[in-house]
Design a protein around this motif. Sequence first.
Motif, PDB file in Angstrom:
ATOM      1  N   ASP A  55       0.876  -1.172   0.000  1.00 16.24           N
ATOM      2  CA  ASP A  55       0.000   0.000   0.000  1.00 16.24           C
ATOM      3  C   ASP A  55       0.914   1.224   0.000  1.00 16.24           C
ATOM      4  O   ASP A  55       1.587   1.496   1.004  1.00 16.24           O
ATOM      5  CB  ASP A  55      -0.874   0.040   1.265  1.00 16.24           C
ATOM      6  CG  ASP A  55      -2.073  -0.877   1.190  1.00 16.24           C
ATOM      7  OD1 ASP A  55      -2.153  -1.685   0.253  1.00 16.24           O
ATOM      8  OD2 ASP A  55      -2.914  -0.798   2.098  1.00 16.24           O
ATOM      9  N   ALA A  56       0.966   1.947  -1.100  1.00 14.00           N
ATOM     10  CA  ALA A  56       1.787   3.150  -1.177  1.00 14.00           C
ATOM     11  C   ALA A  56       1.015   4.341  -0.614  1.00 14.00           C
ATOM     12  O   ALA A  56      -0.220   4.312  -0.515  1.00 14.00           O
ATOM     13  CB  ALA A  56       2.179   3.422  -2.632  1.00 14.00           C
ATOM     14  N   GLY A  98       1.372   4.242  -9.557  1.00  7.91           N
ATOM     15  CA  GLY A  98       0.777   3.102  -8.887  1.00  7.91           C
ATOM     16  C   GLY A  98       0.446   3.394  -7.433  1.00  7.91           C
ATOM     17  O   GLY A  98       1.221   4.018  -6.709  1.00  7.91           O
ATOM     18  N   THR A  99      -0.723   2.950  -6.997  1.00  8.60           N
ATOM     19  CA  THR A  99      -1.113   3.126  -5.597  1.00  8.60           C
ATOM     20  C   THR A  99      -0.597   1.978  -4.734  1.00  8.60           C
ATOM     21  O   THR A  99      -0.795   1.960  -3.520  1.00  8.60           O
ATOM     22  CB  THR A  99      -2.635   3.204  -5.454  1.00  8.60           C
ATOM     23  OG1 THR A  99      -3.221   1.918  -5.723  1.00  8.60           O
ATOM     24  CG2 THR A  99      -3.225   4.250  -6.384  1.00  8.60           C
ATOM     25  N   ALA A 138       9.371  -3.940  -4.508  1.00  9.30           N
ATOM     26  CA  ALA A 138       8.218  -3.124  -4.891  1.00  9.30           C
ATOM     27  C   ALA A 138       8.088  -3.026  -6.406  1.00  9.30           C
ATOM     28  O   ALA A 138       9.089  -2.870  -7.106  1.00  9.30           O
ATOM     29  CB  ALA A 138       8.351  -1.717  -4.296  1.00  9.30           C
ATOM     30  N   PRO A 139       6.858  -3.111  -6.932  1.00 18.07           N
ATOM     31  CA  PRO A 139       6.674  -2.877  -8.356  1.00 18.07           C
ATOM     32  C   PRO A 139       6.962  -1.420  -8.691  1.00 18.07           C
ATOM     33  O   PRO A 139       7.005  -0.569  -7.797  1.00 18.07           O
ATOM     34  CB  PRO A 139       5.199  -3.217  -8.585  1.00 18.07           C
ATOM     35  CG  PRO A 139       4.549  -2.972  -7.265  1.00 18.07           C
ATOM     36  CD  PRO A 139       5.580  -3.330  -6.234  1.00 18.07           C
ATOM     37  N   ALA A 154      -4.521  12.070  -2.251  1.00 15.99           N
ATOM     38  CA  ALA A 154      -4.685  12.536  -3.631  1.00 15.99           C
ATOM     39  C   ALA A 154      -3.353  12.729  -4.347  1.00 15.99           C
ATOM     40  O   ALA A 154      -3.268  12.573  -5.562  1.00 15.99           O
ATOM     41  CB  ALA A 154      -5.466  13.853  -3.638  1.00 15.99           C
ATOM     42  N   ASP A 155      -2.307  13.061  -3.592  1.00 16.95           N
ATOM     43  CA  ASP A 155      -1.032  13.397  -4.231  1.00 16.95           C
ATOM     44  C   ASP A 155       0.149  12.791  -3.497  1.00 16.95           C
ATOM     45  O   ASP A 155       1.255  13.325  -3.520  1.00 16.95           O
ATOM     46  CB  ASP A 155      -0.866  14.917  -4.313  1.00 16.95           C
ATOM     47  CG  ASP A 155      -0.999  15.583  -2.943  1.00 16.95           C
ATOM     48  OD1 ASP A 155      -1.241  14.867  -1.948  1.00 16.95           O
ATOM     49  OD2 ASP A 155      -0.849  16.818  -2.866  1.00 16.95           O
ATOM     50  N   GLY A 156      -0.051  11.651  -2.844  1.00 13.99           N
ATOM     51  CA  GLY A 156       1.037  11.008  -2.110  1.00 13.99           C
ATOM     52  C   GLY A 156       2.024  10.323  -3.043  1.00 13.99           C
ATOM     53  O   GLY A 156       1.854  10.275  -4.262  1.00 13.99           O
ATOM     54  N   THR A 157       3.055   9.762  -2.448  1.00 13.76           N
ATOM     55  CA  THR A 157       4.095   9.061  -3.203  1.00 13.76           C
ATOM     56  C   THR A 157       3.526   7.789  -3.824  1.00 13.76           C
ATOM     57  O   THR A 157       2.826   7.011  -3.165  1.00 13.76           O
ATOM     58  CB  THR A 157       5.264   8.695  -2.268  1.00 13.76           C
ATOM     59  OG1 THR A 157       5.767   9.883  -1.664  1.00 13.76           O
ATOM     60  CG2 THR A 157       6.378   8.001  -3.030  1.00 13.76           C
ATOM     61  N   SER A 158       3.827   7.575  -5.096  1.00 16.19           N
ATOM     62  CA  SER A 158       3.376   6.358  -5.768  1.00 16.19           C
ATOM     63  C   SER A 158       4.323   5.212  -5.427  1.00 16.19           C
ATOM     64  O   SER A 158       5.433   5.420  -4.925  1.00 16.19           O
ATOM     65  CB  SER A 158       3.336   6.556  -7.283  1.00 16.19           C
ATOM     66  OG  SER A 158       4.639   6.463  -7.832  1.00 16.19           O
ATOM     67  N   VAL A 159       3.900   4.004  -5.721  1.00 12.46           N
ATOM     68  CA  VAL A 159       4.748   2.852  -5.438  1.00 12.46           C
ATOM     69  C   VAL A 159       6.038   2.909  -6.249  1.00 12.46           C
ATOM     70  O   VAL A 159       7.086   2.412  -5.814  1.00 12.46           O
ATOM     71  CB  VAL A 159       3.979   1.546  -5.696  1.00 12.46           C
ATOM     72  CG1 VAL A 159       3.757   1.311  -7.193  1.00 12.46           C
ATOM     73  CG2 VAL A 159       4.671   0.356  -5.055  1.00 12.46           C
ATOM     74  N   ALA A 160       5.995   3.532  -7.421  1.00 11.30           N
ATOM     75  CA  ALA A 160       7.193   3.643  -8.249  1.00 11.30           C
ATOM     76  C   ALA A 160       8.212   4.619  -7.679  1.00 11.30           C
ATOM     77  O   ALA A 160       9.386   4.576  -8.044  1.00 11.30           O
ATOM     78  CB  ALA A 160       6.815   4.080  -9.668  1.00 11.30           C
TER      79      ALA A 160
END
Length: 271
Positions: free
Chosen positions: A99-100, A260-261, A254-255, A106-112
């Motif tokens: 879970d990223a 990505g969320t 991590a993918p 709305a604007d958090g860090t993505s999994v990437a």
Amino acid sequence: MCDACLIENIKSSMLSRRSLFTGAAATTAAVVAAGLTTAKPALAQAAGRVVDLTHAYDGAFPTFDGNPGILYEPAVKFEGNGYQLWKLTIFEHTGTHIDAPLHFSADGTSVADLAPEQLICPLCIIDVTAKAAEDPNAMVEPADIEAWVSANGAIPAGSCVAMNSGWGAKVASPDFRNTADGKLAFPGFSKAATDMLAGLDVASIGVDTLSLDPGNSADFAVHFSWLPGGRFGIENLANLDQLPATGATIFIGAPKHKTGTGGPARIMAVV
């Protein structure tokens, strides 16, 4: 000086320089070779073992909403082609997955965009199997963290703190997801506990269940506080009971799909 003499001098100089460079390269290679045989990577020197913390999954693996988390469609069949591959439809939050921060903001860090240094870190495991056996919606509470610190020492900054509730053993049973009457029921973290861990600069938390919050949560308080704070979580961890409370290093594969969320991840621990 005659032209012939000049040419001979240049040739002699070039050969001398070539010999110098060749000798230096040979010396460097010898040093490097010697280093490779004596300076092994730290992990290679460890007498430990690797524990896979990842469930293998397919469309029958339990999910939070009850729908298949991955669908297979033959894209190329071996017959007539000599090779084969699947077209996969994957929902990000299925199987052992991350879970990223972007999952609940709305604007958090993505999994990437998770910081690489957060993906290899100390692993601290808090065992709540005893109270989870009494209450399927048991939670990691501040008192559990305090007891862990008392027994094992300080939780390192940047670490991953995982809950071992014993739920991994239920993964093939309906009890992994819900009670006999169909209500979601599984252990998780309390917000008070994750607030404490945030204050200790913990980078991530993990659970051996379907959610960071317990199954009976009505407000997803941990998701709504932990993830928007820039931290991430890991759900559906496996084999936590094969590791000590402290001393392991977790490797979080991590993918890296943009925006990505979260997503399915291969998680390993070395101890």
